[in-house]
Design an enzyme around this catalytic site. Structure first.
Site, mmCIF file in Angstrom:
data_model
loop_
_atom_site.group_PDB
_atom_site.id
_atom_site.type_symbol
_atom_site.label_atom_id
_atom_site.label_comp_id
_atom_site.label_asym_id
_atom_site.label_seq_id
_atom_site.Cartn_x
_atom_site.Cartn_y
_atom_site.Cartn_z
ATOM 1 N N CYS A 46 10.257 10.898 -2.893
ATOM 2 C CA CYS A 46 8.989 10.501 -2.286
ATOM 3 C C CYS A 46 8.957 8.969 -2.251
ATOM 4 C CB CYS A 46 7.799 11.104 -3.028
ATOM 5 S SG CYS A 46 7.667 10.621 -4.767
ATOM 6 N N ARG A 64 4.669 13.010 -6.165
ATOM 7 C CA ARG A 64 5.169 14.213 -5.512
ATOM 8 C C ARG A 64 6.557 14.632 -5.976
ATOM 9 N NH1 ARG A 64 4.251 11.887 0.331
ATOM 10 N NH2 ARG A 64 4.747 10.030 -0.905
ATOM 11 N N ASP A 114 0.443 12.382 0.541
ATOM 12 C CA ASP A 114 0.490 11.466 -0.599
ATOM 13 C C ASP A 114 -0.856 11.520 -1.341
ATOM 14 O OD1 ASP A 114 0.594 9.342 -2.306
ATOM 15 O OD2 ASP A 114 1.334 7.910 -0.830
HETATM 16 P P1 4NP Z 1 4.421 9.319 -4.635
HETATM 17 O O1 4NP Z 1 2.957 8.639 -4.593
HETATM 18 O O2 4NP Z 1 5.202 8.717 -3.476
HETATM 19 O O3 4NP Z 1 4.129 10.750 -4.437
HETATM 20 O O4 4NP Z 1 5.010 8.973 -5.985
HETATM 21 C C1 4NP Z 1 2.767 7.256 -4.570
HETATM 22 C C2 4NP Z 1 2.890 6.520 -5.718
HETATM 23 C C3 4NP Z 1 2.676 5.158 -5.696
HETATM 24 C C4 4NP Z 1 2.331 4.542 -4.499
HETATM 25 C C5 4NP Z 1 2.203 5.281 -3.356
HETATM 26 C C6 4NP Z 1 2.433 6.646 -3.371
HETATM 27 N N1 4NP Z 1 2.083 3.140 -4.473
HETATM 28 O O5 4NP Z 1 1.699 2.638 -3.422
HETATM 29 O O6 4NP Z 1 2.263 2.469 -5.505
#
Ligand code: 4NP
Length: 155
Positions: free
Chosen positions: A11, A17, A126
């Site tokens: 992800c 995710r 997300d």
């Molecule tokens: P992930 O969610 O891609 O599912 O781990 C996110 C975690 C952090 C961020 C964005 C999405 N961020 O912008 O820091």
């Protein structure tokens, strides 16, 4: 069943995710005989959260379903696209970022929704900036995909 199979979930941040997918698939495989021959890992397309545990909201939502998330965030490498058998991206942006990394990956690269029916969206949404229901939805979507992922690596 091949001698060994390896799957990398990817992800953006590797704190919501993909750690959930890693933990839920590991849990789904559970005590199956071939468990030892399946390597499951996760990574992010950005290194911003490197070394951090999964987001506490995702850890808590997964724990409510009996799954402990223990992974630490890391950034995906070009080497991953040559050493893993299957790379599963959570959304189309992740997929495009992965595909840009190397012209000839040996890993099969898929979207999580490739393992789901049409009633599910193409992208795993997300949940990072949203409420608890977003985390539950991600877990629902991953849980629904697990049988078909297991089936694809068992045949
Ligand atoms: P992930 O969610 O891609 O599912 O781990 C996110 C975690 C952090 C961020 C964005 C999405 N961020 O912008 O820091």
């Amino acid at each position: 069943m091949p001698n060994s199979t390896s799957i990398l979930f990817v992800c953006l941040g590797n704190i919501c995710r993909s750690p959930a997918a890693e933990g839920l698939l590991q849990h789904s495989i559970g005590a199956r005989e071939e468990k030892g021959s399946i390597e499951i890992d996760s990574a992010g397309t950005i290194g911003y959260h490197t070394g951090k545990a999964a987001d506490p909201r995702m850890r808590s939502a997964a724990l409510n379903r009996g799954v402990q998330l223990l992974s630490k965030s890391r950034k995906i490498t070009v080497q991953d696209l040559h050493s893993f058998d299957l790379v599963v991206a959570m959304d189309r942006e992740n997929l495009a970022d992965i595909q840009r990394m190397t012209p000839e990956p040996t890993a099969k690269i898929r979207l999580l929704s490739d393992f789901l029916g049409d009633e599910w969206p193409t992208d795993v949404p997300d949940p990072y900036y949203g409420g608890d229901e977003g985390f539950e939805y991600v877990l629902d979507m991953i849980e629904a995909a697990c049988p078909s992922i297991i089936n694809s690596i068992s045949t």
